[in-house]
Design a protein around this motif. Sequence first.
Motif, short mmCIF file in Angstrom:
data_model
loop_
_atom_site.label_atom_id
_atom_site.label_comp_id
_atom_site.label_asym_id
_atom_site.label_seq_id
_atom_site.Cartn_x
_atom_site.Cartn_y
_atom_site.Cartn_z
N ASN A 10 -1.53 7.65 3.40
CA ASN A 10 -1.69 6.86 4.61
C ASN A 10 -2.74 5.78 4.32
O ASN A 10 -3.29 5.70 3.22
CB ASN A 10 -2.05 7.74 5.81
CG ASN A 10 -3.38 8.45 5.65
OD1 ASN A 10 -4.30 7.98 4.99
ND2 ASN A 10 -3.48 9.62 6.25
N TYR A 11 -3.03 4.95 5.30
CA TYR A 11 -3.95 3.83 5.04
C TYR A 11 -5.35 4.30 4.66
O TYR A 11 -5.98 3.75 3.77
CB TYR A 11 -4.00 2.90 6.26
CG TYR A 11 -2.83 1.96 6.40
CD1 TYR A 11 -1.70 2.07 5.59
CD2 TYR A 11 -2.85 0.96 7.36
CE1 TYR A 11 -0.63 1.21 5.74
CE2 TYR A 11 -1.78 0.08 7.50
CZ TYR A 11 -0.68 0.21 6.69
OH TYR A 11 0.37 -0.67 6.82
N SER A 32 -0.84 -9.73 0.47
CA SER A 32 -0.75 -10.28 -0.89
C SER A 32 0.32 -9.59 -1.73
O SER A 32 0.48 -9.91 -2.90
CB SER A 32 -2.10 -10.15 -1.59
OG SER A 32 -3.06 -10.95 -0.96
N GLY A 33 1.02 -8.60 -1.16
CA GLY A 33 2.14 -8.00 -1.87
C GLY A 33 2.11 -6.51 -2.07
O GLY A 33 3.05 -5.96 -2.66
N LEU A 34 1.07 -5.81 -1.62
CA LEU A 34 1.05 -4.35 -1.73
C LEU A 34 2.15 -3.79 -0.84
O LEU A 34 2.20 -4.06 0.36
CB LEU A 34 -0.32 -3.79 -1.30
CG LEU A 34 -0.48 -2.28 -1.32
CD1 LEU A 34 -0.23 -1.70 -2.71
CD2 LEU A 34 -1.86 -1.88 -0.82
N LYS A 35 3.06 -3.02 -1.43
CA LYS A 35 4.23 -2.54 -0.71
C LYS A 35 3.89 -1.34 0.18
O LYS A 35 3.19 -0.43 -0.24
CB LYS A 35 5.33 -2.15 -1.69
CG LYS A 35 5.89 -3.34 -2.44
CD LYS A 35 6.99 -2.92 -3.37
CE LYS A 35 7.50 -4.12 -4.15
NZ LYS A 35 8.54 -3.74 -5.12
N VAL A 36 4.43 -1.38 1.39
CA VAL A 36 4.27 -0.30 2.36
C VAL A 36 5.64 0.26 2.68
O VAL A 36 6.58 -0.49 2.94
CB VAL A 36 3.61 -0.81 3.67
CG1 VAL A 36 3.51 0.29 4.70
CG2 VAL A 36 2.25 -1.42 3.38
N ARG A 44 3.31 4.51 4.76
CA ARG A 44 2.75 5.15 3.57
C ARG A 44 2.75 4.17 2.41
O ARG A 44 3.62 3.29 2.33
CB ARG A 44 3.57 6.39 3.16
CG ARG A 44 3.53 7.52 4.17
CD ARG A 44 2.16 8.19 4.18
NE ARG A 44 2.09 9.34 5.04
CZ ARG A 44 1.57 9.32 6.25
NH1 ARG A 44 1.09 8.20 6.75
NH2 ARG A 44 1.52 10.41 6.98
N ILE A 45 1.79 4.34 1.52
CA ILE A 45 1.70 3.52 0.32
C ILE A 45 1.75 4.46 -0.88
O ILE A 45 0.98 5.41 -0.97
CB ILE A 45 0.41 2.67 0.32
CG1 ILE A 45 0.44 1.71 1.51
CG2 ILE A 45 0.26 1.92 -1.01
CD1 ILE A 45 -0.82 0.92 1.72
#
Length: 59
Positions: A10-11, A32-36, A44-45
């Motif tokens: 989670n975050y 900036s491109g971090l996929k979730v 979730r990451i």
Amino acid sequence: MNEKLPRYMNYGETMKYLNIGSYNTLYKFIKSGLKVTIIAGTKRIDQQEADKFMAEKAI
């Protein structure tokens, strides 16, 4: 890091994993491109995606 985090974080867990101290910074990473991954409203990451994101941003 002594604490074992789940692969899909989670975050709050993601902030610990990436050693960042604010949600604002995490949101900037996401912009900036971090996929979730979102399933039924749960965000979730993936640890592997976080590692890939950081490697792509290295200069």
